[in-house]
Every structure is written in C-alpha cells, then in structure tokens.
Scaffold this motif. Structure first.
Motif, short mmCIF file in Angstrom:
data_model
loop_
_atom_site.label_atom_id
_atom_site.label_comp_id
_atom_site.label_asym_id
_atom_site.label_seq_id
_atom_site.Cartn_x
_atom_site.Cartn_y
_atom_site.Cartn_z
N HIS A 247 -3.89 -6.96 -0.18
CA HIS A 247 -4.55 -5.96 -1.03
C HIS A 247 -5.01 -6.55 -2.35
O HIS A 247 -6.06 -6.19 -2.87
N LEU A 248 -4.22 -7.47 -2.90
CA LEU A 248 -4.57 -8.07 -4.18
C LEU A 248 -5.87 -8.86 -4.12
O LEU A 248 -6.56 -9.01 -5.13
N ASP A 249 -6.22 -9.35 -2.96
CA ASP A 249 -7.46 -10.11 -2.79
C ASP A 249 -8.70 -9.23 -2.80
O ASP A 249 -9.82 -9.74 -2.84
N LYS A 250 -8.52 -7.92 -2.76
CA LYS A 250 -9.65 -6.99 -2.75
C LYS A 250 -10.13 -6.76 -4.18
O LYS A 250 -9.38 -6.91 -5.14
N PRO A 251 -11.40 -6.34 -4.36
CA PRO A 251 -11.94 -6.16 -5.71
C PRO A 251 -11.37 -4.95 -6.46
O PRO A 251 -11.37 -4.93 -7.68
N SER A 252 -10.86 -3.96 -5.72
CA SER A 252 -10.28 -2.80 -6.39
C SER A 252 -9.12 -2.25 -5.57
O SER A 252 -9.11 -2.36 -4.34
N ARG B 140 0.66 -8.90 -9.06
CA ARG B 140 0.02 -7.58 -9.18
C ARG B 140 -0.28 -7.25 -10.64
O ARG B 140 -1.38 -6.83 -10.98
N LEU B 141 0.70 -7.48 -11.50
CA LEU B 141 0.51 -7.20 -12.92
C LEU B 141 -0.50 -8.15 -13.56
O LEU B 141 -1.27 -7.75 -14.42
N ALA B 142 -0.51 -9.39 -13.13
CA ALA B 142 -1.46 -10.37 -13.67
C ALA B 142 -2.90 -9.99 -13.35
O ALA B 142 -3.81 -10.28 -14.13
N LEU B 143 -3.12 -9.34 -12.22
CA LEU B 143 -4.47 -8.98 -11.80
C LEU B 143 -4.90 -7.58 -12.24
O LEU B 143 -6.08 -7.23 -12.16
N ALA B 144 -3.95 -6.78 -12.68
CA ALA B 144 -4.24 -5.39 -13.04
C ALA B 144 -5.11 -5.30 -14.30
O ALA B 144 -4.95 -6.09 -15.23
N ASP B 145 -6.02 -4.33 -14.31
CA ASP B 145 -6.75 -4.03 -15.54
C ASP B 145 -6.17 -2.80 -16.22
O ASP B 145 -6.44 -2.53 -17.38
N THR B 146 -5.35 -2.04 -15.48
CA THR B 146 -4.71 -0.84 -16.02
C THR B 146 -3.29 -0.75 -15.45
O THR B 146 -3.11 -0.90 -14.25
N VAL B 147 -2.33 -0.51 -16.33
CA VAL B 147 -0.94 -0.29 -15.91
C VAL B 147 -0.52 1.06 -16.45
O VAL B 147 -0.60 1.31 -17.66
N ILE B 148 -0.10 1.92 -15.54
CA ILE B 148 0.34 3.27 -15.91
C ILE B 148 1.84 3.35 -15.68
O ILE B 148 2.33 3.06 -14.59
N MET B 149 2.56 3.75 -16.72
CA MET B 149 4.00 3.94 -16.63
C MET B 149 4.28 5.43 -16.72
O MET B 149 3.97 6.07 -17.72
N LEU B 150 4.84 5.98 -15.63
CA LEU B 150 5.26 7.38 -15.65
C LEU B 150 6.68 7.42 -16.18
O LEU B 150 7.60 6.91 -15.54
N ASP B 151 6.85 7.99 -17.35
CA ASP B 151 8.12 7.97 -18.07
C ASP B 151 8.67 9.38 -18.21
O ASP B 151 8.96 9.85 -19.30
N LEU B 152 8.77 10.07 -17.08
CA LEU B 152 9.22 11.46 -17.08
C LEU B 152 10.74 11.54 -17.09
O LEU B 152 11.43 10.59 -16.69
#
Length: 170
Positions: free
Chosen positions: A56-61, A75-87
C-alpha cells in the motif's frame, strides 16, 4: 491529504474516520488490523506485516489507520498528514463494548477475514490504560517521526466532526 495516517486508542474512531475521509476524497483505506490478523485470530509476524503494508505504501495515495508501532516508521515517513484521535478512555471503552455487542459472532470489514468480534478483560484493560501507558509514546515517537507532515490532534467527537466539515466530508 494524499497519504494519511490515523492513530489512536482502540475505540477512538480510527476506522470510522478513515472510511469517512476515504469516501469523500476517493482514497483507498487500509486497516492495519486487517493486515495483521490472519483467519482465526492468528497474528502476522513483523516481517509479514511490513510486507503487507509495503504494498500500500508504494501507491500514490492511501489512508492507513491503526498503530502497530513495529511497522510504522516507513508509513510515518511517507505520510503528508498524521491524525491522532485523542479521545477519553470512557468514550473508547463504551465504543469497544458497543461494537462487541453489535458484532458478536461477525467479522467486521476492518478486521482480518475469519476474525469474529471478540472481547477480553485484557483488551478492556488495554483500552483503559492506553492514556497512561501508550498515548505518550504514540504522541512523542510517532508525531516526532512525522514532523514533516501536517499533524492533526483531535481530542473530542466535536473536534472530529469539525475536522470532517473543514475537509469537505459532511
């Protein structure tokens, strides 16, 4: 947002948010639980999980939800957005119990095939202890590794709804 990582406690809404974002932005959603668990609740090895994730990481999105810190570096190195759910833990506990009651004996689409919904005291304790035993590791390690990306921390259901509205997903 082309490569999104969603992190947080079990029951925080990672799968739901991923599906909502994926649907409105037409981006494939990847559930780490689905990659990790083999039929009958058999665990993948770290190497197997890394190989499954790499496809999956090899895909453009992509939108990848789930923690699995043993394989999150790439995964984190390639991410452009990281969402943390802190509920809060009470909401997360309520959600896992509700999910269990509604899905007993069924396999959810975000789990591995042949993995019927289950509940254990160990899992309940994991969710209860997440804020004190796991949260800080996720916040510091994961978010530090993705310091190049947009970091979004959502501390409430209201914040999640606002985020979805701001990203044209309502």
């Amino acid at each position: 947002m082309n490569r999104v990582v969603i992190l947080g406690s079990a029951g925080s809404g990672k799968s739901t948010l991923a599906k909502q974002l994926g649907g409105c932005h037409h981006i494939e959603v990847v559930h780490m639980d689905r990659l990790f668990w083999k039929p009958g609740w058999i665990m993948s090895t770290q190497a197997e999980l890394a190989a499954k994730q790499k496809v999956h990481l090899d895909k453009p999105s992509w939108i990848i939800e789930g923690n699995y810190s043993g394989v999150w570096d790439e995964r984190l190195a390639l991410a452009d957005t990281v969402i943390m759910l802190d509920l809060n833990r009470y909401l997360c506990l309520w959600r896992i119990l509700k999910r269990w009651l509604l899905n007993k004996g069924k396999s959810r689409e975000d789990m591995g095939p042949g993995c019927s919904e289950r509940m254990s005291l160990e899992f309940i304790k994991y969710v209860w202890n997440y804020p004190t035993k796991k949260r800080n590791h996720v916040m510091s390690s994961a978010l530090e590794q993705a310091n190049h990306a947009q970091i979004v921390i959502l501390p409430s259901k209201k914040a999640v709804k606002k985020f979805l509205r701001q990203n044209a997903c309502t």
